[in-house]
Design a protein around this motif. Structure first.
Motif, PDB file in Angstrom:
ATOM      1  N   PRO A   1      -2.904  -6.101  -4.086  1.00 33.71           N
ATOM      2  CA  PRO A   1      -2.950  -7.352  -3.304  1.00 33.71           C
ATOM      3  C   PRO A   1      -1.725  -8.216  -3.563  1.00 33.71           C
ATOM      4  CG  PRO A   1      -4.451  -7.465  -5.168  1.00 33.71           C
ATOM      5  CD  PRO A   1      -3.947  -6.058  -5.128  1.00 33.71           C
ATOM      6  N   GLY A   2      -1.476  -9.140  -2.652  1.00 33.07           N
ATOM      7  CA  GLY A   2      -0.371 -10.065  -2.828  1.00 33.07           C
ATOM      8  C   GLY A   2      -0.536 -10.888  -4.092  1.00 33.07           C
ATOM      9  N   LYS A   3       0.563 -11.038  -4.826  1.00 36.04           N
ATOM     10  CA  LYS A   3       0.570 -11.779  -6.091  1.00 36.04           C
ATOM     11  C   LYS A   3      -0.461 -11.208  -7.072  1.00 36.04           C
ATOM     12  CE  LYS A   3       3.638 -14.778  -4.686  1.00 36.04           C
ATOM     13  NZ  LYS A   3       5.008 -14.840  -5.284  1.00 36.04           N
ATOM     14  N   GLY A   4      -0.717  -9.909  -6.977  1.00 35.04           N
ATOM     15  CA  GLY A   4      -1.719  -9.285  -7.845  1.00 35.04           C
ATOM     16  C   GLY A   4      -1.147  -8.106  -8.606  1.00 35.04           C
ATOM     17  N   ALA A   5      -2.016  -7.431  -9.343  1.00 36.79           N
ATOM     18  CA  ALA A   5      -1.631  -6.274 -10.150  1.00 36.79           C
ATOM     19  C   ALA A   5      -2.750  -5.249 -10.118  1.00 36.79           C
ATOM     20  CB  ALA A   5      -1.321  -6.693 -11.587  1.00 36.79           C
TER      21      ALA A   5
ATOM     22  N   CYS B   1       0.840  -1.192   0.000  1.00 37.49           N
ATOM     23  CA  CYS B   1       0.000   0.000   0.000  1.00 37.49           C
ATOM     24  C   CYS B   1       0.878   1.246   0.000  1.00 37.49           C
ATOM     25  CB  CYS B   1      -0.924   0.028   1.218  1.00 37.49           C
ATOM     26  SG  CYS B   1      -2.211  -1.247   1.194  1.00 37.49           S
ATOM     27  N   TYR B   2       0.373   2.297  -0.604  1.00 36.35           N
ATOM     28  CA  TYR B   2       1.079   3.566  -0.693  1.00 36.35           C
ATOM     29  C   TYR B   2       0.120   4.687  -0.317  1.00 36.35           C
ATOM     30  CZ  TYR B   2       4.311   0.653  -3.317  1.00 36.35           C
ATOM     31  OH  TYR B   2       5.161  -0.356  -3.698  1.00 36.35           O
TER      32      TYR B   2
ATOM     33  N   ARG C   1       3.008   2.788   2.704  1.00 35.15           N
ATOM     34  CA  ARG C   1       2.089   2.797   3.834  1.00 35.15           C
ATOM     35  C   ARG C   1       2.016   1.433   4.508  1.00 35.15           C
ATOM     36  NH1 ARG C   1      -3.932   4.176   2.276  1.00 35.15           N
ATOM     37  NH2 ARG C   1      -3.870   2.003   1.615  1.00 35.15           N
ATOM     38  N   ASP C   2       2.366   0.368   3.816  1.00 37.77           N
ATOM     39  CA  ASP C   2       2.167  -0.972   4.354  1.00 37.77           C
ATOM     40  C   ASP C   2       3.070  -1.275   5.539  1.00 37.77           C
ATOM     41  OD1 ASP C   2       4.374  -0.836   2.768  1.00 37.77           O
ATOM     42  OD2 ASP C   2       4.021  -2.696   1.685  1.00 37.77           O
ATOM     43  N   ASP C   3       4.231  -0.663   5.627  1.00 40.88           N
ATOM     44  CA  ASP C   3       5.124  -0.936   6.746  1.00 40.88           C
ATOM     45  C   ASP C   3       5.153   0.190   7.767  1.00 40.88           C
ATOM     46  OD1 ASP C   3       6.410   0.976   5.293  1.00 40.88           O
ATOM     47  OD2 ASP C   3       8.291  -0.118   5.051  1.00 40.88           O
ATOM     48  N   GLY C   4       4.331   1.220   7.552  1.00 45.08           N
ATOM     49  CA  GLY C   4       4.253   2.317   8.506  1.00 45.08           C
ATOM     50  C   GLY C   4       5.442   3.254   8.490  1.00 45.08           C
ATOM     51  N   SER C   5       6.380   3.071   7.577  1.00 49.98           N
ATOM     52  CA  SER C   5       7.582   3.899   7.561  1.00 49.98           C
ATOM     53  C   SER C   5       7.410   5.164   6.743  1.00 49.98           C
ATOM     54  CB  SER C   5       8.768   3.091   7.006  1.00 49.98           C
ATOM     55  OG  SER C   5       8.558   2.781   5.633  1.00 49.98           O
TER      56      SER C   5
END
Length: 229
Positions: A138-142, A112-113, A186-190
């Motif tokens: 999503p994982g393994k998605g586009a 996520c961004y 955004r996915d890792d909160g960093s």
């Protein structure tokens, strides 16, 4: 009867001074043995950690945290024709681009961004800018993200020789544009930035360029300044 002198029987004598010398030596020997065992244990743990780290880290990046793959296309392009200014004063253009950013996520979990910023440049000059909306893949998605980049109401002034070069390249069907995108994770909160660079070749008409792959420079942090005001 004459009594023969016999040597007095030897007696066991303990020298306390010698004992006091031997005790510290024994303690020092025990300490050295203990330090040796501790050093051996630390060496074994260190070597095992190095082996595990060296094996698992490539697996982590190859299987789990594979970098995303990006490509870009400009479905609609307009406003690249220059508007002449005063003699010797160059010219201005007012380009507008519809941008389609395509993202492929090869890892098992989603990405996520927050949002992002984008620039379209020509010959080192920024000709359009836009904002990228936040999105998740999503994982393994586009996923395909669409946004617009434009020069704004005032247009962009270019030197006359740059505009002449653009016109020549458009007639030859070889206009080279660069799309630079800055995304914030955004996915890792960093909130770490990720820089994406894409080079496109556009023909001499308004036909959109084909899909162009992008180079991801995720390990390079940009300055905190925005791409455009």
């Amino acid at each position: 009867m004459q009594q023969t002198d016999r040597p007095a029987p030897s007696s066991f004598h303990v020298d306390h001074a010698d004992i006091e010398k031997l005790v510290p030596a024994a303690h020092e020997h025990d300490r050295k043995r203990k330090r040796g065992r501790e050093y051996l244990l630390v060496s074994i743990v260190r070597d095992l950690s190095t082996i595990v780290f060296g094996v698992l880290l490539p697996i982590y990046f190859l299987v789990y945290d594979r970098p995303p793959e990006f490509s870009v296309q400009l479905p609609a392009v307009s406003g690249l024709d220059g508007t002449p200014a005063a003699p010797g004063g160059g010219a201005s253009i007012s380009p507008a681009f519809d941008v389609a950013l395509r993202v492929g996520n090869g890892r098992a979990t989603g990405r996520c961004y927050h949002d992002g910023e984008a620039l379209v440049t020509y010959a080192g000059f920024t000709v359009a800018a836009g904002r990228v909306p936040g999105f998740c893949v999503p994982g393994k998605g586009a996923r395909e993200i669409q946004f617009q980049a434009s020069a704004g109401g005032g247009g962009v002034g270019l030197p006359e020789h740059v505009l002449d070069r653009m016109a020549l390249e458009r007639r030859a069907g070889a206009t080279l544009l660069d799309v630079e995108v800055k995304l914030f994770r955004r996915d890792d909160g960093s909130g770490r930035p990720m820089w994406i660079w894409c080079g496109l070749r556009m023909d001499g008409t308004t036909q959109s360029p084909s899909v162009a792959p992008c180079t991801v420079l995720g390990l390079q942090n940009w300055f905190s300044m925005k791409l455009y005001a």
